[in-house]
Scaffold this active site. Structure first.
Site, PDB file in Angstrom:
ATOM      1  N   CYS A 363       5.617   3.904  -5.491  1.00 48.70           N
ATOM      2  CA  CYS A 363       5.431   4.636  -6.940  1.00 48.70           C
ATOM      3  C   CYS A 363       5.655   5.943  -7.041  1.00 48.70           C
ATOM      4  O   CYS A 363       6.368   6.452  -8.055  1.00 48.70           O
ATOM      5  CB  CYS A 363       3.879   4.444  -7.247  1.00 48.70           C
ATOM      6  SG  CYS A 363       3.082   4.558  -5.833  1.00 48.70           S
ATOM      7  N   ARG A 392       2.979   0.596   6.674  1.00 49.72           N
ATOM      8  CA  ARG A 392       1.616   0.833   6.712  1.00 49.72           C
ATOM      9  C   ARG A 392       1.304   0.832   8.101  1.00 49.72           C
ATOM     10  O   ARG A 392       1.278  -0.390   8.838  1.00 49.72           O
ATOM     11  CB  ARG A 392       0.796   0.202   5.704  1.00 49.72           C
ATOM     12  CG  ARG A 392       1.197   0.444   4.141  1.00 49.72           C
ATOM     13  CD  ARG A 392       0.502  -0.311   3.252  1.00 49.72           C
ATOM     14  NE  ARG A 392       1.013   0.064   1.900  1.00 49.72           N
ATOM     15  CZ  ARG A 392       0.807  -0.492   0.894  1.00 49.72           C
ATOM     16  NH1 ARG A 392       0.159  -1.603   0.797  1.00 49.72           N
ATOM     17  NH2 ARG A 392       1.287  -0.129  -0.419  1.00 49.72           N
ATOM     18  N   GLN A 410       8.042  -5.183  -0.833  1.00 51.22           N
ATOM     19  CA  GLN A 410       7.450  -5.297  -2.016  1.00 51.22           C
ATOM     20  C   GLN A 410       8.206  -5.740  -3.316  1.00 51.22           C
ATOM     21  O   GLN A 410       9.077  -4.889  -3.300  1.00 51.22           O
ATOM     22  CB  GLN A 410       6.528  -4.086  -2.571  1.00 51.22           C
ATOM     23  CG  GLN A 410       5.346  -3.876  -1.708  1.00 51.22           C
ATOM     24  CD  GLN A 410       4.148  -2.729  -2.007  1.00 51.22           C
ATOM     25  OE1 GLN A 410       4.974  -1.981  -2.397  1.00 51.22           O
ATOM     26  NE2 GLN A 410       3.103  -3.225  -2.369  1.00 51.22           N
ATOM     27  N   ASP A 412       7.995  -4.536  -6.204  1.00 50.79           N
ATOM     28  CA  ASP A 412       7.341  -3.523  -6.834  1.00 50.79           C
ATOM     29  C   ASP A 412       7.773  -2.880  -8.130  1.00 50.79           C
ATOM     30  O   ASP A 412       8.939  -2.614  -8.164  1.00 50.79           O
ATOM     31  CB  ASP A 412       6.944  -2.116  -5.759  1.00 50.79           C
ATOM     32  CG  ASP A 412       5.984  -1.618  -5.811  1.00 50.79           C
ATOM     33  OD1 ASP A 412       4.942  -1.879  -6.647  1.00 50.79           O
ATOM     34  OD2 ASP A 412       5.638  -0.311  -5.098  1.00 50.79           O
ATOM     35  N   HIS A 414       6.731  -0.726 -11.930  1.00 50.81           N
ATOM     36  CA  HIS A 414       5.842   0.321 -12.637  1.00 50.81           C
ATOM     37  C   HIS A 414       6.340   0.294 -13.995  1.00 50.81           C
ATOM     38  O   HIS A 414       7.591   0.566 -14.563  1.00 50.81           O
ATOM     39  CB  HIS A 414       6.185   1.524 -11.765  1.00 50.81           C
ATOM     40  CG  HIS A 414       5.657   1.716 -10.679  1.00 50.81           C
ATOM     41  ND1 HIS A 414       6.542   1.569  -9.208  1.00 50.81           N
ATOM     42  CD2 HIS A 414       4.533   1.716  -9.924  1.00 50.81           C
ATOM     43  CE1 HIS A 414       5.730   1.224  -8.415  1.00 50.81           C
ATOM     44  NE2 HIS A 414       4.612   1.675  -8.636  1.00 50.81           N
ATOM     45  N   LYS A 496      -8.046  -2.282 -10.870  1.00 52.09           N
ATOM     46  CA  LYS A 496      -6.928  -3.166 -10.745  1.00 52.09           C
ATOM     47  C   LYS A 496      -7.353  -4.577 -10.954  1.00 52.09           C
ATOM     48  O   LYS A 496      -8.789  -4.688 -10.792  1.00 52.09           O
ATOM     49  CB  LYS A 496      -6.151  -2.884  -9.312  1.00 52.09           C
ATOM     50  CG  LYS A 496      -7.249  -3.556  -8.282  1.00 52.09           C
ATOM     51  CD  LYS A 496      -6.420  -3.402  -6.844  1.00 52.09           C
ATOM     52  CE  LYS A 496      -7.253  -3.906  -5.870  1.00 52.09           C
ATOM     53  NZ  LYS A 496      -6.482  -4.029  -4.313  1.00 52.09           N
ATOM     54  N   HIS A 542       0.979  -0.344 -12.348  1.00 52.17           N
ATOM     55  CA  HIS A 542       1.752  -0.771 -11.041  1.00 52.17           C
ATOM     56  C   HIS A 542       1.332  -2.370 -11.139  1.00 52.17           C
ATOM     57  O   HIS A 542       0.405  -2.729 -11.328  1.00 52.17           O
ATOM     58  CB  HIS A 542       0.906  -0.265  -9.653  1.00 52.17           C
ATOM     59  CG  HIS A 542       0.693   1.188  -9.863  1.00 52.17           C
ATOM     60  ND1 HIS A 542       1.303   2.060  -8.783  1.00 52.17           N
ATOM     61  CD2 HIS A 542      -0.087   2.097 -10.585  1.00 52.17           C
ATOM     62  CE1 HIS A 542       1.093   3.162  -8.933  1.00 52.17           C
ATOM     63  NE2 HIS A 542       0.329   3.199  -9.977  1.00 52.17           N
TER      64      HIS A 542
END
Length: 669
Positions: A363, A392, A410, A412, A414, A496, A542
């Site tokens: 992000c 991570r 991911q 991912d 946004h 979330k 997200h």
């Protein structure tokens, strides 16, 4: 004796003063604990004027926790009966069971577990009563002087950290008065006792024989690897023997489906020690599945209005300070990479270096793309998407195959929207997510709404949180799916919603997530020009549909037990000739399928035909095509399905059509 008014399950009643919850529910053997004024209490609890009382069934979540925590006490009692030198740690209930940590000279063996089960059964059969006793801090330290870990917990009372609570210390001590639970024999003598908040079952006999010790493992005291290593015993307990058997059967089925084992058997992926813990590599067949997943979700994002972007794997750590991930997320990020520092011959720094970080999330970089030029309200929603590789620092003890890794990709995305667009965007994302899960064969799910609690790990105003939570909740409710609250489970920057999906054997997995973020747009000073010419902050949403491609694949391997639907299978059709003479004919059939995009292989091995069929079965290929003399003469092939069923003499055109239809429809065979 005078009577007092109480409320029982919503109905007002008069009972004699001194009545206990046990007397109130004496006719229902399934009630093992009571909820009094919202707090769980032992059935021995004496009711007071005006109390609101509700029965707690043994099969409810609270009932099972009490059952399992009581069984953990019996296990600890058995351990100290067999080994009086064993020191007690913490023993909370967990999902489907319980554990207890012990400081012992030697690790537990499988034989030890069998012996302990027999001792536990004797304790249970005695029908010992769990008796609650309040005790002062000073008296507790005196009574527990031989239990150093318990004494340490007494010192934590009222000042417990989040990590201690996560490690299970909350079952031992809390804000109020300390309590000890004594196990009392029928003759009134005390058999054993433990520091504990309770509540517990009325007596051990309720446990019956529906329990089992599962395994042992090493565990650090209070979950901190700087502390003493203890031995953890895991067990399970259920209301009935039949429920225990059903659980053990589910475990056996889960073991057969273990994606780590199937990954080796099907040659999909591996976890080389030379690369490092939690860093998988994909073999050619696993690579096919991964590519198909990526191709699918990339196209779906494009169809849903997302713009494909790309960002690097590392960045200056200042970026993550701006985003707020440092320090809020620092524990799960890898240590900094210090580069570009220069020194002279004397070792003195002549040029300061710079710290970089492996990115744990995409992000912040997407925010920089948004901020790269001015934005107008006409561009919103602006949806950015990438396959971002993130890293991570998961503790080694929690790494598990593909489902808990240190490096993963991911899908991912946004969405940058106006505040007024946020609700519609979240509904749009939920439709996207649920459609994706159904395409991959997961269709039994519910939603979980994660919000903040009173801890200091969350940022933002009460008004921001209330508004964000309301918008998410309304979007979730519009789907008609069950919505389960998760207080305290939100990200630090906003609430979330996650999709919790059940697999083929009923296990629940957290899959896709959608998060409302009012924090990062402010930190990055993101703006758009509104219709009236003013500068406004966008809302950032997200979303990750797979979450992690690696984890999603691990779930799919277990869901399908490695027998993927044809569209996902690495090899969709395997040709097995009855004899070598029929290889050219069968290859022609496979070539027709390959021309239509079907992934095919021909077994040209020297194995005899029966072994080729056995190998095909083990490989879990959805379609095995067999050809012998009759098939060749008739311009046909024979199908062999994964079930072992066979269909002979299918004309080539019909065979091709059946296979292509199964792949294109994404159905299972």
């Amino acid at each position: 004796m005078s009577q007092i008014p109480i409320t029982v399950a919503g109905s007002e009643r008069q009972v004699e003063q001194g009545t206990t919850a046990a007397e109130l529910f004496a006719d229902d053997s399934r009630v093992v604990v009571a909820r009094v004024n919202g707090e769980l209490r032992d059935l021995a609890h004496v009711l007071a004027d005006g109390d609101a009382v509700e029965p707690v069934d043994v099969a409810s979540e609270d009932g099972l926790n009490v059952l399992r925590h009581s069984c953990a006490h019996v296990m600890a009692q058995a351990v100290q009966q067999v080994n009086p030198d064993a020191k007690l740690g913490i023993g909370p209930p967990i999902r489907d069971g319980f554990y207890y940590d012990f400081d012992v000279a030697e690790p537990f063996t499988p034989d030890d577990l069998k012996k302990l089960e027999k001792v536990m059964q004797r304790i249970i059969n005695e029908g010992q009563t769990f008796v609650r006793r309040e005790i002062s801090d000073a008296d507790a330290l005196t009574e527990l002087a031989a239990e150093p870990y318990k004494c340490e917990l007494v010192g934590l009372k009222g000042g417990m950290s989040h990590d201690d609570a996560e490690a299970g210390a909350g079952v031992e001590v809390g804000e109020g008065t300390l309590t000890i639970y004594d196990n009392v024999r029928r003759d009134g003598s005390r058999a054993w006792g433990d520091l504990c908040r309770g509540p517990h079952l009325p007596n051990t006999k309720i446990l019956g024989n529906a329990f089992k010790l599962m395994r042992s493992a090493a565990a650090y005291w209070r979950g901190d690897q700087r502390n003493q290593q203890l031995q953890r015993l895991y067990g399970t307990a259920w209301p009935t023997k039949d429920e225990l058997k059903a659980y053990l059967d589910r475990l056996a089925e889960a073991e057969k489906r273990d994606h780590r084992k199937l990954g080796v058997e099907l040659d999909l992926y591996s976890f080389p020690d030379e690369i490092g813990s939690g860093l998988p590599v994909f073999h050619p067949k696993g690579g096919v599945i991964k590519r198909v997943m990526e191709d699918y979700v990339r196209q779906r994002h494009i169809d849903e209005g997302f713009l494909y972007v790309g960002t690097p794997h590392i960045a200056k750590d200042g970026l993550f300070h701006t985003s707020g991930h440092l320090p809020y997320y620092a524990d799960t990020m890898f240590p900094p990479l210090h580069v570009d520092e220069e020194r002279n011959d004397a070792g003195e720094v002549t040029k300061a270096g710079q710290d970089y970080r492996l990115k744990a999330m995409n992000c912040p970089m997407h925010n920089l793309i948004y901020r790269s030029r001015g934005r107008s309200y006409r561009e919103l929603p602006l949806r950015l998407f990438e396959f971002g590789s993130v890293y991570r620092y998961e503790k080694s003890g929690v790494i598990h195959g593909l489902t808990r890794v240190r490096g993963f990709a991911q899908d991912d995305s946004h969405s940058y929207v106006t505040a007024e667009q946020a609700g519609d965007e979240i509904r749009h994302l939920l439709d996207f997510v649920l459609g994706l899960l159904r395409d991959f064969g997961l269709d039994d799910f519910y939603l979980e709404l994660s919000t903040r609690d009173d801890s200091d790990k969350f940022i933002g105003s009460d008004e921001q949180w209330a508004e964000a939570t309301r918008i998410l909740e309304e979007a979730c409710t519009s789907t008609g799916l069950e919505l389960v609250p998760d207080p305290g489970g939100a990200a630090y920057y906003g609430p979330k919603v996650s999709v919790q999906a059940k697999d083929a054997i009923g296990r629940t997995w957290q899959m896709s997530t959608i998060q409302y973020d009012f924090n990062q747009p402010e930190r990055f000073e993101l703006e758009y020009q509104a219709a009236d010419g003013s500068r406004q902050r966008p809302v950032m949403i997200h979303s990750a549909k797979f979450g992690s491609i690696e984890r999603f694949m691990g779930v799919l391997v277990e869901h399908y037990a490695g027998a993927f639907p044809p569209w996902l299978s690495p090899v969709q059709v395997l040709g097995v000739p009855v004899a070598e003479d029929f290889e050219p004919y069968l290859q022609e059939v496979l070539d027709q399928l390959a021309a239509k995009g079907i992934r095919v292989e021909l077994d040209r091995s020297d194995d005899r035909f029966p072994k080729k069929i056995r190998n095909a079965s083990k490989s879990k290929v959805p379609f095995v095509l067999i050809a012998g003399g009759e098939d060749r003469d008739a311009g046909a092939v024979s199908f062999r399905y994964r079930s072992g069923e066979q269909k002979n003499g299918v004309p080539i055109a019909d065979a091709v059509a059946e296979i292509v239809e199964a792949v294109e429809s994404r159905r299972q065979v």
